[in-house]
Design a protein around this motif. Structure first.
Motif, mmCIF file in Angstrom:
data_model
loop_
_atom_site.group_PDB
_atom_site.id
_atom_site.type_symbol
_atom_site.label_atom_id
_atom_site.label_comp_id
_atom_site.label_asym_id
_atom_site.label_seq_id
_atom_site.Cartn_x
_atom_site.Cartn_y
_atom_site.Cartn_z
ATOM 1 N N UNK A 113 3.538 2.113 1.871
ATOM 2 C CA UNK A 113 3.617 2.435 3.286
ATOM 3 C C UNK A 113 2.656 3.570 3.638
ATOM 4 N N UNK A 114 2.252 3.597 4.878
ATOM 5 C CA UNK A 114 1.401 4.684 5.342
ATOM 6 C C UNK A 114 -0.079 4.372 5.351
ATOM 7 N N UNK A 115 -0.452 3.111 5.097
ATOM 8 C CA UNK A 115 -1.858 2.702 5.141
ATOM 9 C C UNK A 115 -2.151 2.094 6.509
ATOM 10 N N UNK A 116 -3.293 2.459 7.071
ATOM 11 C CA UNK A 116 -3.722 1.898 8.349
ATOM 12 C C UNK A 116 -5.147 1.394 8.202
ATOM 13 N N UNK A 117 -5.435 0.222 8.758
ATOM 14 C CA UNK A 117 -6.777 -0.343 8.703
ATOM 15 C C UNK A 117 -7.489 -0.136 10.030
ATOM 16 N N UNK A 118 -8.782 0.207 9.922
ATOM 17 C CA UNK A 118 -9.607 0.471 11.098
ATOM 18 C C UNK A 118 -10.854 -0.403 11.068
ATOM 19 N N UNK A 161 -14.148 -3.036 7.641
ATOM 20 C CA UNK A 161 -12.692 -2.977 7.704
ATOM 21 C C UNK A 161 -12.269 -1.902 6.710
ATOM 22 N N UNK A 162 -11.843 -0.763 7.205
ATOM 23 C CA UNK A 162 -11.623 0.418 6.370
ATOM 24 C C UNK A 162 -10.130 0.709 6.242
ATOM 25 N N UNK A 163 -9.658 0.816 5.002
ATOM 26 C CA UNK A 163 -8.278 1.228 4.763
ATOM 27 C C UNK A 163 -8.223 2.744 4.650
ATOM 28 N N UNK A 188 -3.674 -2.114 -5.417
ATOM 29 C CA UNK A 188 -4.234 -2.402 -4.096
ATOM 30 C C UNK A 188 -3.769 -1.427 -3.020
ATOM 31 N N UNK A 189 -2.722 -0.658 -3.308
ATOM 32 C CA UNK A 189 -2.220 0.293 -2.310
ATOM 33 C C UNK A 189 -2.665 1.727 -2.584
ATOM 34 N N UNK A 190 -3.536 1.921 -3.560
ATOM 35 C CA UNK A 190 -4.036 3.271 -3.869
ATOM 36 C C UNK A 190 -5.129 3.633 -2.874
ATOM 37 N N UNK A 191 -4.770 4.382 -1.847
ATOM 38 C CA UNK A 191 -5.696 4.778 -0.782
ATOM 39 C C UNK A 191 -5.589 6.275 -0.571
ATOM 40 N N UNK A 192 -6.694 6.980 -0.785
ATOM 41 C CA UNK A 192 -6.721 8.431 -0.612
ATOM 42 C C UNK A 192 -7.518 8.857 0.610
ATOM 43 N N UNK A 193 -8.420 7.991 1.088
ATOM 44 C CA UNK A 193 -9.192 8.328 2.281
ATOM 45 C C UNK A 193 -8.225 8.597 3.433
ATOM 46 N N UNK A 194 -8.350 9.754 4.043
ATOM 47 C CA UNK A 194 -7.389 10.181 5.061
ATOM 48 C C UNK A 194 -7.878 9.894 6.482
ATOM 49 N N UNK A 195 -6.938 9.488 7.328
ATOM 50 C CA UNK A 195 -7.186 9.322 8.750
ATOM 51 C C UNK A 195 -6.255 10.282 9.488
ATOM 52 N N UNK A 196 -6.827 11.359 9.995
ATOM 53 C CA UNK A 196 -6.033 12.421 10.633
ATOM 54 C C UNK A 196 -5.986 12.195 12.144
ATOM 55 N N UNK A 197 -4.779 12.123 12.745
ATOM 56 C CA UNK A 197 -4.690 11.963 14.196
ATOM 57 C C UNK A 197 -5.341 13.138 14.923
ATOM 58 N N UNK A 232 -0.169 0.554 12.993
ATOM 59 C CA UNK A 232 -0.378 1.818 12.277
ATOM 60 C C UNK A 232 0.648 2.012 11.168
ATOM 61 N N UNK A 233 0.162 2.418 10.004
ATOM 62 C CA UNK A 233 1.041 2.692 8.877
ATOM 63 C C UNK A 233 1.502 1.468 8.117
ATOM 64 N N UNK A 234 1.170 0.267 8.609
ATOM 65 C CA UNK A 234 1.608 -0.962 7.957
ATOM 66 C C UNK A 234 0.424 -1.821 7.512
#
Length: 378
Positions: free
Chosen positions: A180-185, A167-169, A134-143, A226-228
């Motif tokens: 760690x390092x996942x953010x939902x938008x 709801x996008x991870x 469930x924590x495998x997320x590769x889609x990147x969100x670049x600041x 963010x990140x959690x």
């Protein structure tokens, strides 16, 4: 733990049972699943009028402050009716995420339209190659200044084609498998840079693959901290598992009841086939499997409602048992019906397909057994 329903839950159960009887005709559902929307808009509106879409919301948002047990009651009825409405995606995951993790501005903007049936949502999390991590997320969100730019792809997004928001991870830091390092938008479906590839699922429902190309969202779109985002995902998984187990109960009950009725009316050698002892034993096996799943599902949802420490373990136990029970009930229903059980004209096949899809959602039976065994990779 008291397994009896309170007054509100009994009233909700009666309402849900009535809905399943009046709107769950199989031929009607077959036509609706083949339609462009996959469900009837008047049914969705009726759910809103009954208060089901606002079930989890507090009174100030027009709801009744329900929880996992109330959700389970409705989901069981929807499972029995083979309903195609995006109830799990919108009223359970969408409303729950906004209510527990959204900002006041997000809640004020979205919960009212959601409760009235004018705002549908979809969880956009699964990626190619993620399997059951469930924590495998590769889609990147670049600041990018006071915003983020999303690039990547999501697969198998249930109920995506008619959703107004996702709801996008996304990965804001760390490697693709880190917790760690996942953010939902919260991303509007009409956002520039978002493309959909819709398709039909095995059970006839709708889904889509999503591609994000330079999609820009403000920091105000973040759900949770963010990140959690893993904490938010854990919460959504728990409520999704409890609700799906309830839906599976409805599907299994429908298969059991249809089979029992068939054994009473189908005659062979001058008498109903239900009088043959071997078939009676098979029917008892189906009933036993159903009740085993029901007991664990109710216990898990009650523990989740009370935030008990054993809730996570009970949810995995329920999901594993539901996967096992659905196979016993589904295979028994098809085999006891004989050749007709494999045709699309009979409801048991459609319910078995839905139960098979449920078994793969939010962790398969094998995945949850591994979690119960303490496998660190599960």
């Amino acid at each position: 733990m008291d397994f009896s329903y309170n007054d509100l839950q009994r009233m909700l159960h009666e309402s849900a049972e009535t809905y399943a009887r009046e709107h769950g005709d199989f031929e009607r559902r077959r036509r609706l699943m083949a339609s462009a929307a996959g469900y009837a808009q008047e049914d969705w509106k009726l759910m809103a009028d009954l208060g089901w879409l606002a079930l989890l919301l507090p009174e100030e948002h027009g709801g009744i402050g329900g929880g996992p047990v109330e959700t389970m009651i409705i989901m069981e009825a929807l499972g029995r009716a083979l309903a195609g409405e995006p109830y799990l995606s919108t009223a359970v995951l969408g409303a729950g995420c906004l209510l527990r993790h959204g900002t006041p501005a997000q809640r004020d903007a979205c919960l009212g339209p959601l409760a009235s049936g004018d705002y549908r949502m979809a969880l956009t999390h699964r990626e190619e190659g993620s399997h059951e991590n469930r924590y495998a997320v590769s889609l990147r969100a670049r600041p990018d200044g006071d915003a983020y730019v999303l690039d990547g792809a999501k697969r198998m997004v249930f109920d995506a084609p008619h959703a107004q928001a996702f709801i996008v991870s996304a990965r804001t830091e760390g490697d693709s498998a880190a917790r760690n390092g996942i953010t939902l938008f919260l991303v509007p479906a009409a956002a520039a840079g978002l493309a959909q590839q819709p398709f039909r699922r095995l059970d006839g429902g709708q889904a889509a693959h999503l591609t994000f190309t330079g999609l820009r969202v403000d920091a105000a779109a973040i759900l949770g901290r963010p990140g959690q985002g893993a904490t938010v995902l854990d919460d959504l998984y728990a409520h999704a598992i409890g609700a799906l187990c309830g839906e599976a109960l409805g599907a299994m009950q429908a298969m059991h009841d249809a089979t029992l009725e068939y054994l009473k009316v189908r005659r062979q050698f001058g008498r109903p086939i239900g009088t043959f002892q071997a078939l009676q034993h098979r029917q008892v096996d189906m009933y036993t499997a159903l009740e085993e799943a029901r007991s664990l599902t109710l216990a898990a949802n009650m523990a989740l409602a009370e935030s008990l420490p054993e809730a996570d373990r009970l949810l995995s136990m329920a999901k594993a048992q539901v996967g096992k029970s659905a196979r016993i009930v589904g295979q028994g229903a098809i085999q006891l019906h004989g050749g007709i059980g494999m045709t699309e004209e009979l409801q048991v096949g459609a319910h078995f397909k839905r139960a098979t899809v449920i078994e793969a959602m939010f962790g398969s039976r094998q995945h949850h057994l591994a979690r119960l065994a303490g496998d660190p990779q599960a």
